[in-house]
Write a protein that holds these residues in place. Structure first.
Motif, PDB file in Angstrom:
ATOM      1  N   THR B 214       4.741  -3.424  -1.848  1.00 11.88           N
ATOM      2  CA  THR B 214       4.647  -2.982  -3.456  1.00 11.88           C
ATOM      3  C   THR B 214       3.594  -3.064  -4.417  1.00 11.88           C
ATOM      4  OG1 THR B 214       6.550  -3.055  -3.178  1.00 11.88           O
ATOM      5  CG2 THR B 214       6.527  -2.613  -5.281  1.00 11.88           C
ATOM      6  N   MET B 215       3.485  -4.384  -4.725  1.00 14.28           N
ATOM      7  CA  MET B 215       1.481  -5.156  -5.208  1.00 14.28           C
ATOM      8  C   MET B 215       0.568  -4.741  -4.848  1.00 14.28           C
ATOM      9  SD  MET B 215       2.686  -9.010  -5.689  1.00 14.28           S
ATOM     10  CE  MET B 215       1.016  -8.988  -4.965  1.00 14.28           C
ATOM     11  N   THR B 216       0.534  -4.232  -3.628  1.00 15.97           N
ATOM     12  CA  THR B 216      -0.542  -3.915  -3.119  1.00 15.97           C
ATOM     13  C   THR B 216      -0.534  -2.402  -3.233  1.00 15.97           C
ATOM     14  OG1 THR B 216      -0.649  -5.134  -0.845  1.00 15.97           O
ATOM     15  CG2 THR B 216      -2.189  -3.610  -0.653  1.00 15.97           C
ATOM     16  N   LEU B 217       0.590  -1.842  -3.265  1.00 19.42           N
ATOM     17  CA  LEU B 217       0.171   0.077  -3.661  1.00 19.42           C
ATOM     18  C   LEU B 217      -0.349  -0.418  -5.292  1.00 19.42           C
ATOM     19  CD1 LEU B 217       3.626   1.126  -2.121  1.00 19.42           C
ATOM     20  CD2 LEU B 217       1.388   1.778  -1.202  1.00 19.42           C
ATOM     21  N   VAL B 218       0.631  -1.371  -5.962  1.00 18.00           N
ATOM     22  CA  VAL B 218       1.073  -0.733  -7.361  1.00 18.00           C
ATOM     23  C   VAL B 218      -0.788  -1.259  -7.617  1.00 18.00           C
ATOM     24  CG1 VAL B 218       0.950  -2.077  -9.754  1.00 18.00           C
ATOM     25  CG2 VAL B 218       1.949  -1.575  -7.909  1.00 18.00           C
ATOM     26  N   GLY B 219      -0.799  -2.000  -6.977  1.00 18.52           N
ATOM     27  CA  GLY B 219      -2.626  -2.390  -7.147  1.00 18.52           C
ATOM     28  C   GLY B 219      -3.742  -1.077  -6.856  1.00 18.52           C
ATOM     29  N   ARG B 220      -3.459  -0.771  -5.750  1.00 14.44           N
ATOM     30  CA  ARG B 220      -4.434   0.246  -5.303  1.00 14.44           C
ATOM     31  C   ARG B 220      -4.193   1.859  -5.952  1.00 14.44           C
ATOM     32  NH1 ARG B 220      -5.425  -0.223   0.641  1.00 14.44           N
ATOM     33  NH2 ARG B 220      -6.013  -2.142   1.069  1.00 14.44           N
ATOM     34  N   ASN B 221      -2.372   1.766  -6.607  1.00 10.04           N
ATOM     35  CA  ASN B 221      -2.812   3.655  -7.136  1.00 10.04           C
ATOM     36  C   ASN B 221      -1.480   3.000  -8.283  1.00 10.04           C
ATOM     37  OD1 ASN B 221      -2.551   5.939  -8.576  1.00 10.04           O
ATOM     38  ND2 ASN B 221      -2.968   7.215  -6.479  1.00 10.04           N
ATOM     39  N   PRO B 222      -1.768   2.575  -8.951  1.00  9.77           N
ATOM     40  CA  PRO B 222      -0.550   2.774 -10.299  1.00  9.77           C
ATOM     41  C   PRO B 222      -0.083   3.615 -10.123  1.00  9.77           C
ATOM     42  CG  PRO B 222      -2.407   1.503 -11.295  1.00  9.77           C
ATOM     43  CD  PRO B 222      -2.594   2.178 -10.015  1.00  9.77           C
ATOM     44  N   THR B 223      -0.880   4.472 -10.744  1.00  6.06           N
ATOM     45  CA  THR B 223       0.161   6.309 -10.910  1.00  6.06           C
ATOM     46  C   THR B 223       0.825   6.859 -10.149  1.00  6.06           C
ATOM     47  OG1 THR B 223      -2.411   6.705 -11.693  1.00  6.06           O
ATOM     48  CG2 THR B 223      -0.247   8.019 -12.147  1.00  6.06           C
ATOM     49  N   MET B 224       0.238   6.064  -8.409  1.00  3.88           N
ATOM     50  CA  MET B 224       1.079   6.937  -7.151  1.00  3.88           C
ATOM     51  C   MET B 224       2.488   5.639  -6.907  1.00  3.88           C
ATOM     52  SD  MET B 224       0.182   6.842  -3.724  1.00  3.88           S
ATOM     53  CE  MET B 224       0.717   5.278  -3.850  1.00  3.88           C
ATOM     54  N   ALA B 225       2.089   4.622  -7.063  1.00  4.60           N
ATOM     55  CA  ALA B 225       3.309   3.522  -7.164  1.00  4.60           C
ATOM     56  C   ALA B 225       3.840   3.792  -8.312  1.00  4.60           C
ATOM     57  CB  ALA B 225       3.180   2.171  -7.701  1.00  4.60           C
ATOM     58  N   ARG B 226       4.057   4.693  -9.335  1.00  8.56           N
ATOM     59  CA  ARG B 226       5.294   5.073  -9.837  1.00  8.56           C
ATOM     60  C   ARG B 226       5.990   5.377  -9.859  1.00  8.56           C
ATOM     61  NH1 ARG B 226       1.926   4.471 -14.824  1.00  8.56           N
ATOM     62  NH2 ARG B 226       2.480   2.380 -15.180  1.00  8.56           N
ATOM     63  N   TRP B 227       5.130   6.951  -9.588  1.00 11.99           N
ATOM     64  CA  TRP B 227       5.671   8.468  -9.501  1.00 11.99           C
ATOM     65  C   TRP B 227       6.799   8.008  -8.068  1.00 11.99           C
ATOM     66  CZ3 TRP B 227       4.024  13.529 -10.314  1.00 11.99           C
ATOM     67  CH2 TRP B 227       3.590  14.187 -11.367  1.00 11.99           C
ATOM     68  N   GLN B 228       5.931   6.849  -6.492  1.00 13.19           N
ATOM     69  CA  GLN B 228       7.473   6.731  -5.550  1.00 13.19           C
ATOM     70  C   GLN B 228       8.534   5.865  -5.993  1.00 13.19           C
ATOM     71  OE1 GLN B 228       4.444   5.164  -2.561  1.00 13.19           O
ATOM     72  NE2 GLN B 228       4.468   7.210  -1.580  1.00 13.19           N
ATOM     73  N   GLY B 229       8.611   5.211  -7.574  1.00 14.21           N
ATOM     74  CA  GLY B 229       9.948   4.984  -8.155  1.00 14.21           C
ATOM     75  C   GLY B 229       9.823   3.568  -7.960  1.00 14.21           C
TER      76      GLY B 229
END
Lengths: 305, 348
Positions: B214-229
């Motif tokens: 999850t952390m890596t996802l947030v680091g790569r693309n916070p917007t996408m991470a937020r949209w994935q909940g």
């Protein structure tokens, strides 16, 4: 009180000069954390070349040259080579701090500190009492600093160059569409910035003091950077912030002499840093206004990890 | 996979270039580069006690560096390791000196806990401002470094000052010998076990758990991470807290290990060097371990080198600067910028 104001001017002048340097970098959209390194390089080069040639003017010219050259390398690394602006800037600061301390040993064969006689002239001298104390014994660069700040303001607000620079900082893509090359504009801004850092460093070593000491900038480059933020990237605002931080420094020095028992000097020295955190936090409005500017340096500072 | 190899290759090249540039500066200044090199090898590995000293200097770099890795992975530019390290050391000092008569194990555990809390608190303030108000964390963590250094200066020159100290720089009183977990070499089984456990835990967290991904996802693309909940704010707070906790732990290890007391402005470069370590380690846990030992070796060598070649410590600061200056250079991006030239080249 006069003494505090005199110390304020003396502490503030290098801060204001380097803050003006920071404003140019910021306007170009560069989060310049190398100011400290350029400043100490300027301080050292002025002393080294001044001692070698016996001329303070040559020393300052050499310092400007060296700092501009370093700025050009910094531009090359963060622009064409795509390095991270913040990490490379901190690296530049370490190169300056380590390099000057190393060179001090290699060139003068001393550790710590050297004294110099080749210093800036002080136009008003010999006043020892009354309000005149404030302006007495100030180096010529202190007198020139307001003019430099005004010149920076005119260049940034009224010249073709300044307006283009603002465009590059705020929205490089639009600037590029309008036929402005953001990369070249950034180079020019960094060169100006380097020259101003050299002046700030020179004021510190051959203006306010008569020596060069390892790590003598002692975070002033970062405080100047803070003044830029605090002054909303405006040369006058940054200068006022620099003046205020100079005042805080002067009060800190005085409190060390007079009221150490009540206010430890460390707490006075914390003021700029604490205020900055507050300013950046409370500046929610400023934040929103600068979101476009954010997009500007995002192009440069986006970490690719 | 090739991307990873490419990054490894380019990092090795860039670190090599930084070393060559520094060697060039030394050569121009009249130092024998060969002597410096052999002195470095002796000071880092072969001389008596050198390997121990390398490990001793690698430990704070490693702990703070892992904190940097955690922050950068999640896309947060936490450069406040220095301040968090100082606050950890200060908290441990206050507990250790404040509870001098206590049972050693309890005091050490309490001091370590205080250090971890102080370090993470020092990191969580900028972290909270970042996730709640989008306040730039580069700026705030940098400011917290300066404030932390002043807190340390205040403690060592004020309430915790050793009154019999005669040196120019203020130093605190020594903590009781019973509260130390190493001798002055800074290496003991306890410390190695602790550091080993931290490495494994961080590795498990980052590379083997859902949260790490999850952390890596947030680091790569916070917007996408937020949209994935994903609750990006929560991830941000946890990463800031963990980074600070590791730096604070490093402060406690420094005090209870080799230091035994705190000196104003000790290890002034360690926070920044830890960032360099994490970047050279490609923001991976094992890479950071290798890089920390490497830079720990250099630190150990620079203390040894004056015996051999009279090389002053600022040379190491210069080297760190060179590495930081160049290590994030992207070869790929440079190539992309040159791409528009290709048609002209073809026309020739």
């Amino acid at each position: 009180m006069e003494q505090i104001l005199a110390t304020t001017l003396r502490s503030a002048a290098p801060l204001v000069l380097v803050a003006t340097a920071g404003v140019f970098a910021f306007r170009a959209g560069i989060f310049h954390l190398g100011l400290e390194g350029l400043m100490i390089t300027g301080a050292f080069t002025t002393v080294a070349v001044g001692e070698a040639t016996g001329s303070v003017e040559l020393g300052i010219l050499a310092a400007i040259g060296v700092c501009m050259a370093l700025s050009a390398v910094y531009w090359w690394v963060i622009g064409p080579l795509g390095a991270n602006v913040i990490i490379a800037g901190l690296g530049l600061t370490s190169i300056g701090l380590g390099g000057t301390a190393f060179a001090l040993g290699a060139i003068f064969d001393v550790r710590g500190s050297i004294f110099t006689d080749v210093v800036l002239p002080r136009p008003v001298r010999g006043i020892t009492s009354g309000p005149g104390v404030i302006i007495a014994e100030q180096s010529i660069l202190v007198w020139l600093t307001p003019l430099i700040v005004l010149a920076a303001w005119v260049v940034l607000r009224r010249s073709r160059f300044g307006l283009r620079l603002a465009a590059v900082g705020e929205y490089p893509f639009a600037a590029r569409t309008a036929g402005v090359n953001p990369s070249i504009m950034r180079l020019q801004a960094l060169l100006i910035s380097g020259a101003l850092c050299a002046l700030g460093g020179a004021e510190l070593s051959v203006g306010a003091l008569h020596n060069f000491t390892e790590n003598m900038t002692n975070g002033r480059g970062f405080i100047a950077f803070v003044a830029v933020i605090f002054g909303v990237w405006h040369p006058i605002g940054a200068a006022l912030a620099g003046l205020f931080f100079g005042f805080a420094d002067a009060v800190g020095i005085q409190s060390q002499i007079n009221i150490t028992e009540r206010v430890p000097r460390e707490f006075v020295l914390m003021i700029p840093f604490v205020l900055t955190i507050f300013a950046v936090w409370l500046g929610g409005l400023w934040r929103r206004r600068s979101l476009e500017a954010e997009a500007g340096y995002a192009e440069l500072r986006e970490p690719d990890y | 996979m090739t991307g990873g190899l490419q990054r490894l290759g380019s990092t090795i090249v860039l670190v090599g270039v930084s070393f060559l540039l520094t060697a060039l500066v030394l050569w121009i200044s009249g130092y024998g580069v060969g002597d410096v090199f052999s002195g470095t090898v002796q000071g880092a590995i072969t001389a008596t006690g050198a390997a121990t000293s390398t490990v001793r200097w690698a430990i704070p770099l490693l702990l703070i560096g892992l904190g940097v890795v955690i922050g950068f992975r999640a896309g947060f530019f936490n450069i406040g390791g220095q301040g968090q390290f100082y606050m950890g050391a200060c908290a441990a000092l206050v507990v250790s000196l404040g509870w001098r008569g206590g049972p050693a194990t309890l005091v050490i555990l309490g001091a370590t806990a205080a250090a971890v809390l102080a370090g993470s608190a020092w990191s969580l303030l900028p972290g909270y401002l970042r996730v709640r108000f989008a306040t730039d964390e580069v700026l705030t963590t940098l400011m917290m470094n300066f404030i932390g250094a002043l807190v340390l200066q205040y403690l060592t020159a004020g309430p915790m000052r050793n009154p019999s100290g005669t040196g120019q720089t203020a130093a605190s009183e020594r903590i009781p010998e019973a509260f130390r977990i190493t001798d002055s070499s800074g290496v003991s089984a306890t410390v190695l076990l602790l550091v080993g456990a931290v490495i494994v835990l961080v590795w498990l967290l980052l590379d083997r758990t859902r949260f790490g991904l999850t952390m890596t996802l947030v680091g790569r693309n916070p917007t996408m991470a937020r949209w994935q909940g994903i609750d990006v704010s929560r991830v941000g707070l946890v990463t800031f807290g963990l980074s600070g906790a590791l730096a604070g732990l490093a402060g406690a290890v420094e005090l209870h290990g080799p230091g035994a007391r705190l000196v104003t402005g000790f290890s002034p470069e360690v926070g920044f060097t830890a960032v360099v370590v994490a970047l050279v380690g490609l923001l991976s846990v094992w890479g950071t371990v290798v890089a920390a030992i490497f830079f720990g070796g250099l630190q150990s060598a620079i203390l040894f080198l004056p015996i051999v070649t009279d090389l002053p410590p600022p040379a190491l600061v210069l080297l760190h600067g060179m590495v930081a200056f160049l290590v994030t250079v992207k070869f790929r991006s440079a190539r992309r910028r040159r791409a528009p030239l290709a048609p002209e080249a073809l026309a020739d």
